[in-house]
Scaffold this active site. Structure first.
Site: not given
Ligand code: TEU
Length: 573
Positions: A31, A39, A108, A210, A264, A338-339
């Protein structure tokens, strides 16, 4: 071309086959403006670190404008940057800086659905006559109740949501704020290809796509054969016009740029992968499957005494089937993203004394396999599951909506929370652990998601100082892969299919032969490659005393003793 021919053809070289992809979850990386949210300027400020790892391609989870119902997977403007992450000028600066360091950038793209706040949907939902109505998928109420379709994130599990203004239901495979686009409408496809070209013209190097297997829906909405597709989701990835659209996408977009595409592969089985990635079909470059998550969630350990808490035999079967399934296409390998929960908590051990050694072993695995490795940021320091104990600590819509659903159905909330400690996506999304300062150096403000308290021991600053750290081992393993093309283009042959503790394989090609023996268990193991190791030279290992050189004693034998979570790479004569 037959399946056999496809598999035997030597792969044509390509930069994306030689690359190592480093996946950054922008919200959690760094950040820079002190609002508690990672960011783009934060990522820019840490590019030296990323470059120091030796990776080549950065994949950013979605950075487009979004109301963040699903952290950017609900896009409201495909040509704008999410305000939490910065501005288009920040993006341009980041892209330039990535390129000037000799790296590349992947975006993505969510093409299956938009946000319900996207202007297309805002228009569409006003009237059936609106030109955007047909951008989405509807079921008119006069036809009765919509056919049964399940949703991943909906509180009731229902993939249809009633819209009063149009007296119809819209389809949403994910949350009700993520309506599915109607790819049968040529205008939708033109819009999407235009968006892809907009970013490629800016200079991005490709996309992670995705939920891409879900884009084609059967407009007849037939009943789903639940024996064939338990849970329905496999059905979603077998739409009638899917491959027609992927081929069109190739023609309209990929074929015009020097870029890469990785889809994906949710709901795609190994024998089908070649249909997406075989070069002659002209669709995508790569597809990653969901095997690692199925293995962990659905299979039992092979043996109670093996010291592995899941089925390693199944994991080996899955990676081997994917390798074969791509035919003359190209595989990707990963163990976390991330999943998924953190790879070390899932496939290694995040407990003392196994933490570092198992993190290194898993790195050795991904960096010696055939296929482009997708590495999830933080795994190089062995970040582990945070295991939140209370629902308020979770941010993820998946966890929160499932919680509400169980609460409504008066199910076992405590059991659900226990299970989420192992499986929740937020385990992988906690802020990156840079140093010892409060909030792990991620931010000066209260972070959007709690920092894993283990940052006081596990962080980049600590590991930079230690030559034996997971971080420095990761760098060595990356450099080793880069220096040995046999590890990139060589064939992969599994040697110990049935061994419940060890994973042993050959990589042969480009004039090189490597044998990799990995112990995935917390107990000593023996690997049997099936031939004597005469002349074998240990070239890389995760135990500090592993050293290099020819081990005469070992080489006479046909078995390799492996300490807990030990991994060794041999060069064969
Ligand atoms: O995930 C697609 C997907 O198929 C889901 O199964 C996903 O694995 C989810 O974690 C189930 O718990 C993609 C993205 O990777 C995910 O982050 C998004 O939430 C989803 O699409 C919707 O865009």
């Amino acid at each position: 071309m037959t399946e056999k021919n496809r598999a035997e053809k030597a792969p044509d070289p390509a930069w994306w086959k030689e690359a190592i992809i480093y996946q950054i979850y922008p919200r959690s990386f760094r950040d820079a403006d002190g609002d508690g949210i990672g960011d783009l300027p934060g990522i820019l400020s840490q590019l030296d670190y990323v470059q120091s790892l030796g990776v080549d391609v950065i994949w950013l989870n979605p950075v487009f404008a979004s109301p963040n119902d699903d952290n950017g997977y609900d896009i409201s403007d495909y040509r704008e940057i999410m305000s939490d992450f910065g501005t288009m000028a920040d993006f341009d600066r980041l892209l330039d800086a990535v390129h000037s360091r000799g790296m590349r950038l992947l975006l993505d793209l969510v093409a299956n659905h938009t946000s319900d706040e996207h202007p297309w949907f805002v228009q569409a939902r006003t009237s059936r006559e609106n030109p955007y109505y047909d951008y989405y998928i509807w079921w008119a109420a006069e036809h009765g109740a919509p056919p049964d379709r399940r949703s991943f994130f909906d509180e009731l599990g229902d993939a249809w949501r009633y819209n009063p203004a149009t007296d119809s239901y819209y389809l949403h495979y994910f949350s009700a704020k993520q309506p599915d686009l109607n790819w049968d409408n040529p205008a939708v496809r033109r819009e999407m290809y235009g968006i892809m070209r907009f970013w490629l013209d800016k200079g991005v190097d490709g996309f992670r796509l995705d939920s891409i297997p879900y884009i084609s829906k059967d407009p007849e909405f037939p009943d789903i054969d639940l024996c064939r597709y338990p849970g329905m989701f496999g059905f979603y990835s077998h739409g009638p016009r899917l491959h027609e659209y992927l081929h069109e996408m190739y023609r309209e977009v990929w074929s015009r740029y020097d870029c890469m595409s990785v889809g994906e592969g949710s709901g795609v089985d190994a024998p089908e992968v070649w249909e997406y990635v075989s070069p002659e079909r002209q669709e995508l470059d790569m597809l990653y499957g969901f095997g690692p998550s199925w293995v962990r969630n659905t299979t039992r350990p092979d043996s109670r005494t093996a010291g592995v808490s899941y089925s390693l035999v199944e994991l080996k079967r899955m990676f081997t089937a994917w390798d074969r399934g791509v035919g003359d296409g190209w595989p990707t390998v990963y163990l976390g993203n991330h999943d998924q929960p953190r790879m070390i908590s899932r496939f290694g051990s995040d407990r003392y004394p196994w933490r570092d050694i198992s993190a290194k072993m898993l790195a050795l695995f991904l960096l010696t396999m055939r296929g482009t490795p997708c590495w999830f940021a933080g795994d190089e320091i062995g970040m582990a599951n945070v295991r939140f104990s209370c629902i308020d600590h979770y941010n993820d819509i998946n966890t929160r909506n499932m919680y509400r659903r169980i609460e409504r159905e008066q199910g076992d909330i405590q059991a659900f929370l226990r299970e989420q400690k192992r499986t929740a996506r937020d385990n992988a999304r906690t802020p990156f652990q840079w140093d010892f300062s409060p909030c792990a150096g991620f931010s000066t403000a209260v972070p959007w998601l709690r920092v894993n308290p283990d940052y006081r021991r596990i962080n980049v600053a600590a590991q930079e100082r230690d030559p034996d750290s997971v971080l420095n081992f990761f760098r060595r393993a990356v450099a080793f892969r880069k220096a040995n093309r046999g590890l990139i283009y060589g064939n992969y042959t599994l040697l110990d299919e049935k061994n419940p503790q060890s994973y042993t394989y050959l990589r042969e090609g480009e004039g090189q032969r490597f044998l990799v023996a990995l112990n995935f268990s917390r107990k000593a193991a023996r690997s049997f490659p099936g031939f004597p190791l005469k002349g074998a030279e240990r070239v890389l290992g995760n135990y500090p005393d592993a050293g290099t050189g020819v081990d005469d004693e070992l080489c006479a034998e046909e078995e390799i003793p492996l300490r807990p979570f030990e991994g060794i790479v041999f060069r064969l004569g």
